[in-house]
Scaffold this motif. Sequence first.
Motif, short mmCIF file in Angstrom:
data_model
loop_
_atom_site.label_atom_id
_atom_site.label_comp_id
_atom_site.label_asym_id
_atom_site.label_seq_id
_atom_site.Cartn_x
_atom_site.Cartn_y
_atom_site.Cartn_z
N PHE A 27 1.78 -6.65 5.78
CA PHE A 27 1.55 -5.64 4.75
C PHE A 27 2.81 -4.77 4.65
O PHE A 27 3.64 -4.75 5.54
CB PHE A 27 0.37 -4.74 5.13
N THR A 28 2.89 -4.02 3.56
CA THR A 28 3.92 -2.98 3.46
C THR A 28 3.25 -1.68 3.02
O THR A 28 2.22 -1.68 2.35
CB THR A 28 5.03 -3.34 2.46
N ALA A 29 3.88 -0.58 3.40
CA ALA A 29 3.36 0.73 3.03
C ALA A 29 4.49 1.74 3.05
O ALA A 29 5.45 1.61 3.83
CB ALA A 29 2.25 1.16 3.98
N ALA A 30 4.36 2.78 2.22
CA ALA A 30 5.37 3.83 2.21
C ALA A 30 5.23 4.74 3.43
O ALA A 30 6.22 5.24 3.96
CB ALA A 30 5.24 4.66 0.93
N VAL A 31 3.99 4.94 3.87
CA VAL A 31 3.72 5.83 5.01
C VAL A 31 2.86 5.08 6.02
O VAL A 31 1.91 4.39 5.64
CB VAL A 31 2.99 7.11 4.56
N VAL A 68 -4.79 2.76 0.05
CA VAL A 68 -4.90 2.98 1.48
C VAL A 68 -5.34 1.70 2.19
O VAL A 68 -6.27 1.01 1.74
CB VAL A 68 -5.89 4.11 1.80
N LEU A 69 -4.68 1.41 3.31
CA LEU A 69 -5.04 0.32 4.20
C LEU A 69 -5.45 0.90 5.53
O LEU A 69 -4.74 1.73 6.10
CB LEU A 69 -3.85 -0.62 4.39
N TYR A 109 0.84 -1.19 0.00
CA TYR A 109 0.00 0.00 0.00
C TYR A 109 0.87 1.24 0.00
O TYR A 109 2.06 1.20 0.35
CB TYR A 109 -0.91 0.01 1.23
N ASP A 110 0.26 2.37 -0.36
CA ASP A 110 0.96 3.65 -0.25
C ASP A 110 0.89 4.16 1.19
O ASP A 110 1.88 4.67 1.72
CB ASP A 110 0.33 4.69 -1.19
N ALA A 169 6.12 -3.00 13.34
CA ALA A 169 6.23 -2.10 12.19
C ALA A 169 7.68 -1.67 12.10
O ALA A 169 8.21 -1.04 13.03
CB ALA A 169 5.31 -0.90 12.35
N GLU A 170 8.32 -2.02 11.01
CA GLU A 170 9.75 -1.72 10.84
C GLU A 170 9.95 -0.95 9.54
O GLU A 170 9.43 -1.33 8.49
CB GLU A 170 10.55 -3.02 10.79
N HIS A 171 10.69 0.16 9.65
CA HIS A 171 10.94 1.00 8.48
C HIS A 171 12.31 0.67 7.91
O HIS A 171 13.33 0.78 8.58
CB HIS A 171 10.88 2.48 8.86
N ALA A 172 12.33 0.24 6.66
CA ALA A 172 13.59 -0.12 5.99
C ALA A 172 13.41 0.02 4.49
O ALA A 172 12.35 -0.33 3.95
CB ALA A 172 14.01 -1.55 6.34
N GLY A 173 14.43 0.56 3.83
CA GLY A 173 14.37 0.69 2.39
C GLY A 173 13.25 1.57 1.90
O GLY A 173 12.72 1.37 0.80
N GLY A 174 12.86 2.55 2.72
CA GLY A 174 11.83 3.49 2.31
C GLY A 174 10.41 2.98 2.47
O GLY A 174 9.47 3.65 2.02
N ARG A 175 10.24 1.81 3.10
CA ARG A 175 8.89 1.28 3.29
C ARG A 175 8.74 0.71 4.70
O ARG A 175 9.74 0.36 5.35
CB ARG A 175 8.57 0.18 2.26
N TRP A 176 7.50 0.63 5.14
CA TRP A 176 7.18 0.02 6.42
C TRP A 176 6.75 -1.43 6.19
O TRP A 176 5.91 -1.71 5.32
CB TRP A 176 6.02 0.75 7.09
N ARG A 177 7.37 -2.32 6.95
CA ARG A 177 6.92 -3.71 6.98
C ARG A 177 6.08 -3.88 8.24
O ARG A 177 6.56 -3.72 9.36
CB ARG A 177 8.11 -4.67 6.98
N ILE A 178 4.83 -4.21 8.04
CA ILE A 178 3.82 -4.19 9.10
C ILE A 178 3.28 -5.60 9.32
O ILE A 178 2.98 -6.31 8.35
CB ILE A 178 2.66 -3.24 8.71
N ALA A 179 3.14 -5.98 10.58
CA ALA A 179 2.55 -7.28 10.91
C ALA A 179 1.50 -7.08 12.00
O ALA A 179 1.66 -6.26 12.90
CB ALA A 179 3.61 -8.26 11.38
N THR A 180 0.41 -7.85 11.91
CA THR A 180 -0.62 -7.82 12.94
C THR A 180 -0.46 -9.04 13.85
O THR A 180 0.24 -10.00 13.50
CB THR A 180 -2.03 -7.82 12.31
N ARG A 181 -1.12 -9.02 14.98
CA ARG A 181 -0.94 -10.08 15.97
C ARG A 181 -1.46 -11.43 15.49
O ARG A 181 -1.06 -12.47 16.02
CB ARG A 181 -1.60 -9.69 17.29
N ASP A 182 -2.35 -11.41 14.51
CA ASP A 182 -2.85 -12.69 14.00
C ASP A 182 -2.08 -13.17 12.77
O ASP A 182 -2.49 -14.09 12.08
CB ASP A 182 -4.34 -12.60 13.68
N GLY A 183 -0.94 -12.52 12.50
CA GLY A 183 -0.04 -13.03 11.46
C GLY A 183 -0.18 -12.41 10.09
O GLY A 183 0.56 -12.78 9.17
#
Length: 359
Positions: A179-183, A27-28, A3-4, A162-176
């Motif tokens: 997602f990725t997003a720029a912002v 958008v997510l 996602y953006d 939520a980890e920011h690397a390489g210009g994007r966020w790597r996002i994980a929820t508690r149920d596994g």
Amino acid sequence: MNYDIAIVGAGIAGASLAAVIGDRARVLLLEAEDQPGYHATGRSAAFWSETYGGPAIQPLTTASGAALRRGGYLEALGSLHIGRDEDERAIDAFLAEFANTPVVLERVDPAALVPGLRPAWRHGVMEASCAYIDVGKLHADRLAAARRGGAVVETRAELASAEHAGGRWRIATRDGRSFTAAVLVDAAGAWADAVAQVAGVRPIGIQAYRRTMVQLRTDPPAPAELPHVADIAGRFYFKPEAGGRLWLSPHDETPVDPHDVAPEEIDVATAIDRFEGVVDWQVAKIERTWAGLRSFAPDRAPVYGFDAEVPGFFWFAGQGGFGIQTAPAAAQIGAALLVGGDMPAGVDPERYAATRFAH
């Protein structure tokens, strides 16, 4: 999924922002609860007042009024601010605060507007523009508009990492889910600092407070034409509801850790005691009680904008108890900063910038 923009929190703030962004970005919306709006949005006292929150909030509320009226979300109510002789300075200060704003305030005799008002409450200021807000319809419409624009809403999606690397966020929820997003937008209300910490962002000190509400039946019943009535000293407010009911609050602000709050008996008792000192009506029945969360930044103004230290992290939080009545203007500010567009008229976005908390 990529996602953006990923927005954490699908209450009125996150939903309104996603709706305004529309199809200009992918958008997510991530919502921790089973349904959006479970906490502050779903427990709002449901009124729009240009003076509520003071001069820092008024430009956002005023700027939101036109959109709320166009959408059919407002219904005439009026707000009567009352005081006793010892409150005259507070009334003078209140009038002075809004003297150079679009808010129209008029000194009135409160006894002419509130039957059974006790004689000590002889000072009044009328804010005729105050209105009911149809919060449920507003929130549902904003979610629907967000979805029409292509936003994806994920519920039961509590943020785990939520980890920011390489210009994007790597996002994980508690149920596994992942997602990725720029912002990454933090619209998590009372949980805003907690979300920031998960993302490795320095908290800015957003504090949650409990606010109590009581629904009453009174004898005589509350008149349908009764305005919203507020103590100029900030110790209570009440307003009429359908069927002769009354919504009453002791205007409490008890600091709490963010959680699914419930009312305390002492706060309900305090509300009733203060109410009985204002009018000679009898409390016939307490029909229900509930509590909600308000969340404030240290200076009690909302926080809109990119974090000063962590790239791609956007604060959209600290709306206090004013998130519903300021939602259209707030969303317009957020969208302008994220994807471009005009700022709301009469609002200085720098006043609410997240960079004011830079260390």
